[in-house]
Design a protein around this motif. Structure first.
Motif, PDB file in Angstrom:
ATOM      1  N   SER A  30      32.990  39.428  40.044  1.00 33.21           N
ATOM      2  CA  SER A  30      31.928  38.864  39.201  1.00 33.21           C
ATOM      3  C   SER A  30      32.502  38.174  37.967  1.00 33.21           C
ATOM      4  O   SER A  30      31.836  37.341  37.356  1.00 33.21           O
ATOM      5  CB  SER A  30      30.953  39.963  38.769  1.00 33.21           C
ATOM      6  N   ASP A  31      33.729  38.509  37.629  1.00 30.07           N
ATOM      7  CA  ASP A  31      34.338  37.929  36.430  1.00 30.07           C
ATOM      8  C   ASP A  31      35.681  37.303  36.807  1.00 30.07           C
ATOM      9  O   ASP A  31      36.576  37.984  37.306  1.00 30.07           O
ATOM     10  CB  ASP A  31      34.543  39.007  35.354  1.00 30.07           C
ATOM     11  N   TYR A  32      35.798  36.024  36.530  1.00 31.54           N
ATOM     12  CA  TYR A  32      36.994  35.303  36.973  1.00 31.54           C
ATOM     13  C   TYR A  32      37.109  34.010  36.194  1.00 31.54           C
ATOM     14  O   TYR A  32      36.243  33.652  35.386  1.00 31.54           O
ATOM     15  CB  TYR A  32      36.926  35.017  38.480  1.00 31.54           C
ATOM     16  N   TYR A  33      38.228  33.347  36.399  1.00 32.92           N
ATOM     17  CA  TYR A  33      38.474  32.038  35.813  1.00 32.92           C
ATOM     18  C   TYR A  33      38.622  31.009  36.932  1.00 32.92           C
ATOM     19  O   TYR A  33      39.145  31.311  38.000  1.00 32.92           O
ATOM     20  CB  TYR A  33      39.778  32.016  35.011  1.00 32.92           C
ATOM     21  N   LEU A  34      38.198  29.801  36.612  1.00 33.62           N
ATOM     22  CA  LEU A  34      38.403  28.661  37.504  1.00 33.62           C
ATOM     23  C   LEU A  34      39.117  27.565  36.731  1.00 33.62           C
ATOM     24  O   LEU A  34      38.928  27.408  35.521  1.00 33.62           O
ATOM     25  CB  LEU A  34      37.051  28.135  38.014  1.00 33.62           C
ATOM     26  N   PHE A  35      39.925  26.812  37.447  1.00 27.38           N
ATOM     27  CA  PHE A  35      40.759  25.788  36.811  1.00 27.38           C
ATOM     28  C   PHE A  35      40.784  24.522  37.659  1.00 27.38           C
ATOM     29  O   PHE A  35      40.611  24.563  38.876  1.00 27.38           O
ATOM     30  CB  PHE A  35      42.219  26.258  36.706  1.00 27.38           C
ATOM     31  N   TRP A  36      41.049  23.444  36.974  1.00 31.86           N
ATOM     32  CA  TRP A  36      41.493  22.228  37.620  1.00 31.86           C
ATOM     33  C   TRP A  36      42.862  21.879  37.035  1.00 31.86           C
ATOM     34  O   TRP A  36      43.024  21.819  35.814  1.00 31.86           O
ATOM     35  CB  TRP A  36      40.522  21.074  37.389  1.00 31.86           C
ATOM     36  N   TYR A  37      43.809  21.680  37.953  1.00 32.20           N
ATOM     37  CA  TYR A  37      45.149  21.246  37.575  1.00 32.20           C
ATOM     38  C   TYR A  37      45.389  19.856  38.128  1.00 32.20           C
ATOM     39  O   TYR A  37      44.942  19.513  39.222  1.00 32.20           O
ATOM     40  CB  TYR A  37      46.225  22.191  38.136  1.00 32.20           C
ATOM     41  N   LYS A  38      46.140  19.090  37.365  1.00 36.59           N
ATOM     42  CA  LYS A  38      46.551  17.752  37.769  1.00 36.59           C
ATOM     43  C   LYS A  38      48.050  17.774  38.037  1.00 36.59           C
ATOM     44  O   LYS A  38      48.821  18.341  37.250  1.00 36.59           O
ATOM     45  CB  LYS A  38      46.230  16.774  36.639  1.00 36.59           C
ATOM     46  N   GLN A  39      48.459  17.154  39.149  1.00 36.04           N
ATOM     47  CA  GLN A  39      49.887  17.034  39.450  1.00 36.04           C
ATOM     48  C   GLN A  39      50.217  15.568  39.716  1.00 36.04           C
ATOM     49  O   GLN A  39      49.981  15.057  40.803  1.00 36.04           O
ATOM     50  CB  GLN A  39      50.288  17.903  40.644  1.00 36.04           C
ATOM     51  N   PRO A  40      50.738  14.872  38.718  1.00 37.86           N
ATOM     52  CA  PRO A  40      51.154  13.472  38.929  1.00 37.86           C
ATOM     53  C   PRO A  40      52.437  13.423  39.755  1.00 37.86           C
ATOM     54  O   PRO A  40      53.001  14.473  40.066  1.00 37.86           O
ATOM     55  CB  PRO A  40      51.372  12.971  37.498  1.00 37.86           C
TER      56      PRO A  40
END
Lengths: 115, 116
Positions: A30-40
């Motif tokens: 119920s408790d978490y983190y979400l991310f967006w990562y960029k890889q050039p």
């Protein structure tokens, strides 16, 4: 087990236009983190934006914003006013809040920006 | 100053050899990680380690072993290299502060391993 799905292997956008990258995830936490990562092409992993699941407000960072739908387990990234430097692989990632930062990544979306 | 540094950036070696990749972080973080990115760009956690606990992804062959001489270093040793080990390996570190959400994961720039 947690899974992260990015259904768009490749996307393209005209310079100055807006594009949305999709991400769905599956978890029993119920408790978490979400991310967006960029890889050039340089290979460096760059954090674009982070969302904490307990926050209802969508995270924003300059031209980048997310649409976080917790019930639907959806976490899309919107890039406004796209720039040539936005061209990269974009990875959606998840980690539970408890424990260490063991990220589960999606398979990535390759974004091309057309001049 | 580089927060998480890995060496070497590129490593080319023959099948069957033993090699190491070094990782150092100057952030004072408690936890370090190794991730593997395969030829299809898929990133997967291999290990997480702090001074108390090593968590190993069950899919990682035992030819891979993390070694931490101190809190700032987590080196990756690979024995009997195989063709399928060719990938980019990323080191990372993080620090969790109880009671806050001020946590970030910092990645190194990756080591491209090519096994011939």
């Amino acid at each position: 087990a947690q899974t992260v799905t990015q259904s768009q292997p490749e996307m393209s956008v005209q310079e100055a236009e807006t594009v949305t990258l999709s991400c769905t995830y599956d978890t029993s936490e119920s408790d978490y983190y979400l991310f967006w990562y960029k890889q050039p092409p340089s290979r460096q992993m760059i954090l674009v934006i982070r969302q904490e699941a307990y926050k209802q407000q969508n995270a924003t960072e300059n031209r980048f914003s997310v649409n976080f739908q917790k019930a639907a387990k959806s976490f899309s990234l919107k890039i406004s006013d796209s720039q040539l430097g936005d061209a990269a692989m974009y990875f959606c990632a998840y980690t539970p809040r408890a424990g260490s930062y063991q990220l589960t990544f999606g398979k990535g979306t390759k974004l091309s920006v057309i001049p | 100053d580089t927060a998480v540094s890995q060496t070497p950036k590129y490593l080319v070696t023959q099948m069957g050899n033993d090699k190491s990749i070094k990782c150092e972080q100057n952030l004072g973080h408690d936890t370090m990680y190794w991730y593997k990115q395969d030829s299809k760009k898929f990133l997967k956690i291999m290990f997480s380690y702090n001074n108390k606990e090593l968590i190993i992804n069950e899919t990682v062959p035992n030819r891979f072993s993390p070694k931490s001489p101190d809190k700032a270093h987590l080196n990756l040793h690979i024995n009997s290299l195989e063709l399928g080990d060719s990938a980019v390996y990323f080191c990372a570190s993080s620090q969790r502060v109880a009671g806050t959400s001020n946590e970030k994961l910092f990645f190194g720039s990756g080591t491209q391993l090519s096994v011939l």
